[in-house]
Design a protein around this motif. Structure first.
Motif, short mmCIF file in Angstrom:
data_model
loop_
_atom_site.label_atom_id
_atom_site.label_comp_id
_atom_site.label_asym_id
_atom_site.label_seq_id
_atom_site.Cartn_x
_atom_site.Cartn_y
_atom_site.Cartn_z
N GLU A 167 51.70 45.46 48.34
CA GLU A 167 50.53 44.76 47.63
C GLU A 167 49.41 45.58 47.16
N SER A 180 48.32 44.97 43.53
CA SER A 180 46.40 44.53 43.64
C SER A 180 45.87 45.73 42.04
N PRO A 239 43.44 40.47 43.13
CA PRO A 239 44.50 40.60 44.96
C PRO A 239 45.91 39.79 44.43
N LYS A 243 48.73 38.66 47.22
CA LYS A 243 49.50 38.87 48.67
C LYS A 243 50.53 38.36 48.41
#
Lengths: 562, 170
Positions: free
Chosen positions: B143, B147, B153, B155
């Motif tokens: 992650e 990112s 972002p 997930k």
């Protein structure tokens, strides 16, 4: 980005069914954190792959951090850069080079450098994303660490209050307390006044330089008086430092805490609710409805101590206070003051304990659903409290559901808990549906006991065996109850109190053969109740000739053994 | 000898011409092509002896997408008036390879990649090959890395399976 993340965010991989206990939760969140740290290490070590900027608008926290020095020639800009990047040794070297080259370094910049050295104690701080190293060298460097700071300080052509401040705070932080006081005297001799940071540092160092409690307190009072003379306004941190120092002063400290807190209130300082137990009532009434920000880094720990203290005083059984404290948590950012998961579990443990003791079962169940398992995993003591609460309010029919939760939380290997639950179920006869559910539950427990692949196998006790058997009998599962008798033999336990119950159930089914078997079993266990049983069987059942013979044989054998 | 000389002069003139054209093209792009895969062979597992286990995803052929299959990659760049489809595809490929390597041997099925606004959600089905704390470590690592790489972002949502779910044997 880190601070704005959802505070209750927890790692969650579906269907991996082992995550229902507290310890694995913490392990998993730590594992996830260390994964993130590993990624940050790569990102900061090879920044050239992460430079391309897709984001519009720019997101600065997703860019790699520049940890390498850019400016290399000897100049003030280079010194500024090193100070910003927190490279202590490089900054000191650059400063020395600048002085050798004859360039005057401005006072502010020198002060910044002094601050840096004092803060980090003369060694470079560990990289944030490298594995943490708590070395012994840090501790031993304390007394020598200020050499650089002192050296630069002595070399400075002019010093102002800020320079003294940096030096004093550095000394206090790294344990050179008496030196700090000497420097303070130096400051006064140079006809400068201290500022609030200096006084805070000195107050927190005060307990270390005096032996007796009284002397410590006198020193603190002295410092406070000087503060007033020099017209320095105390802040929250001042009071916190005073209170922290008071904790080192023992009983004297406790009496002095009251006026300190009152003064805080009088000065209208937004309290951080750091205080002692006796004054909590007042504090609560003051602070209800207000939101705190954790301004002091020690706040979190101390606040959670407050929580536990509060709930301790609630062991004086004040459920109202507990509710008030709990509602306080919902105001603003106070949840942060509850601390990490360990302190949270203590807090919720005590809260739940209090609830089970004081409140009606419906309220308890409502809180149970709310708190568990999202906020709190009760330990076996908590589950026992819950069982007692169920008992008090006569809701024993809920036990099978609670048993499911107990299994899920991994408390099914705690023998006391399981036995208590079984004895609660076995105590009285219930209405038929409930009895059937109890029987299912009891069979479940039995399956647990007989599982051979457990790490720590549960061992049968007379109590648990009897409880299960009586539950099964009451639910009229005679076949399984008879199987239990065999288990008694295997586990070397004696079924004292069950024989009568068995006889009742056998009479209900009117099975003479079973009755005779019962007597035989009872004789094999050498129970004192055997002759009694024999009489009853002979009287109440129609026995065949063979059965009568068997019985009379038994009678004679027991009579002989008597 | 004369022939080779002639060849060599021809060669050098050709080279010089090529050089000049290349020099003209140095600011532009060139085509990179892979081996051809005809559309009647792409993403289809042919019927064989009957001993090869195949998941639902693999068993259904691409013409079944939107009939019996869903999409593995969900974003809005293929809608009318939206752009960036090629970039999204390249990102998807990168992500699939990265995760295939990071969670090597643990993936039970293809990844599903969803984009919601700025957020990139990677949904994965995994086998229980590693102890769970290792999975959490790798999830945190991926992650964070993705990112920072894609500046958005990211997930991961993981579901665990005991073993690969077989739809049929081909």
């Amino acid at each position: 980005m880190d601070d704005l993340r959802d505070p209750t965010e927890r790692a969650y991989i579906q269907n991996y069914s082992i995550y229902f206990c507290v310890r694995p939760q913490k392990l998993y969140s730590l594992a996830q954190e260390s994964g993130r740290t590993a990624a940050k290490y790569f990102i900061n070590t090879y920044p050239k792959y992460f430079q391309k900027d897709f984001a519009n608008p720019h997101i600065p926290c997703l860019m790699p951090e520049t940890l390498e020095l850019q400016v290399n020639e000897v100049s003030e800009a280079a010194l500024i850069e090193r100070i910003q990047l927190r490279k202590v040794k490089a900054a000191v070297d650059m400063y020395d080079q600048l002085l050798q080259a004859g360039t005057p370094v401005s006072l502010d910049l020198t002060n910044d450098l002094l601050d840096l050295i004092s803060l980090y104690g003369d060694c470079d701080p560990a990289r944030g994303d490298a594995p943490e190293q708590r070395t012994e060298e840090m501790v031993s460097l304390t007394l020598t660490s200020n050499n650089n700071a002192e050296r630069i300080f002595n070399m400075m052509p002019e010093r102002n209050r800020r320079s003294y401040g940096a030096l004093i705070r550095g000394m206090v932080k790294h344990g050179a307390y008496s030196k700090a006081f000497n420097t303070y005297t130096d400051l006064l001799n140079n006809r400068l006044t201290g500022d609030v940071h200096i006084f805070n540092a000195l107050i927190s160092a005060a307990p270390e330089v005096r032996e007796k409690y009284v002397e410590k307190w006198d020193l603190i009072v002295d410092l406070l008086k000087q503060m007033a003379e020099q017209k320095v306004k105390p802040t929250l941190l001042t009071f916190n430092a005073v209170l922290k120092a008071l904790r080192r002063c023992g009983s004297l400290g406790r009496t002095q805490a009251f006026p300190v807190i009152n003064e805080m209130k009088a000065l209208g300082i937004a309290t951080s609710a750091q205080g002692h137990t006796e004054i909590l009532q007042d504090v609560l009434s003051e602070i209800s409805g207000k939101s705190f920000t954790a301004q002091d880094p020690d706040d979190g720990i101390i606040k959670t101590q407050i929580h536990t203290f509060l709930l301790f005083t609630d062991s004086l059984c004040d459920i109202e206070q507990a509710y008030r404290v709990h509602s306080l948590l919902g105001v603003g950012e106070n949840w942060k003051l509850l601390g990490d998961s360990y302190y949270q579990s203590i807090y919720y443990g005590r809260f739940f304990n209090l609830l089970c003791m004081m409140e009606h079962i419906d309220v308890v169940l409502k809180w149970y659903k709310e708190l568990i398992p999202s906020l709190y995993y009760p330990n076996s003591q908590g589950m026992r409290d819950l069982l007692q609460a169920l008992d008090t309010d006569n809701r024993l029919d809920l036990i099978p559901q609670i048993w499911k939760d107990i299994k899920r939380m991994g408390h099914d290997n705690k023998t006391e808990l399981v036995e208590e639950m079984l004895s609660l179920m076995a105590r009285e006869n219930q209405i038929p549906e409930v009895q059937q559910s109890f029987a299912d539950c009891a069979l479940d427990v039995k399956a647990l006991y007989t599982q051979t692949d457990r790490r720590v196998p549960l061992s049968w006790s007379a109590g648990s065996l009897s409880s299960i058997t009586s539950i099964l009998l009451a639910a009229e599962r005679t076949q399984q109850a008879w199987e239990m008798l065999k288990l008694f033999k295997l586990a070397n336990r004696v079924p004292e109190s069950l024989m009568n119950q068995f006889l009742e159930s056998v009479k209900a089914s009117n099975n003479a053969q079973q009755a005779v078997e019962l007597v035989q079993i009872s004789a094999s266990f050498c129970l004192s109740i055997t002759p009694n049983l024999m009489e009853r069987v002979q009287q109440e059942f129609d026995l065949t000739e063979e059965q009568r013979n068997t019985l009379s044989d038994l009678e004679s054998s027991t009579a002989m053994s008597d | 000898m004369a022939a080779s000389l002639r060849h060599s002069t021809l060669f050098t003139t050709v080279c010089r011409q090529l050089n000049s054209t290349l020099w003209l093209n140095v600011g532009g792009r060139s085509i990179h092509s892979s081996a051809v895969c005809c559309k009647n062979r792409a993403a289809r597992i042919r019927v064989g002896k009957g001993d090869r286990p195949v998941t639902y995803e693999q068993a259904l052929h691409p013409h079944q997408i939107a009939h019996r299959k869903g999409w593995l990659s969900q974003h809005t760049s293929n809608l009318q008036g939206e752009d960036g489809a090629a970039d999204r595809t390249v990102e998807d490929l990168f992500i699939r390879r990265l995760i295939y390597g990071t969670f090597h041997g643990c993936l039970a099925d293809e990844l599903v990649i969803k984009r919601r606004g700025n957020l990139l959600v990677i949904c994965a089905l995994m086998l229980q090959k590693l102890p769970p704390h290792k999975y959490y470590f790798l999830v945190g690592y991926t992650e964070e890395l993705l990112s920072h790489f894609y500046k958005c972002p990211v997930k991961m949502e993981i579901q665990m399976l005991e073993e690969k779910s077989v739809y049929k044997y081909l």
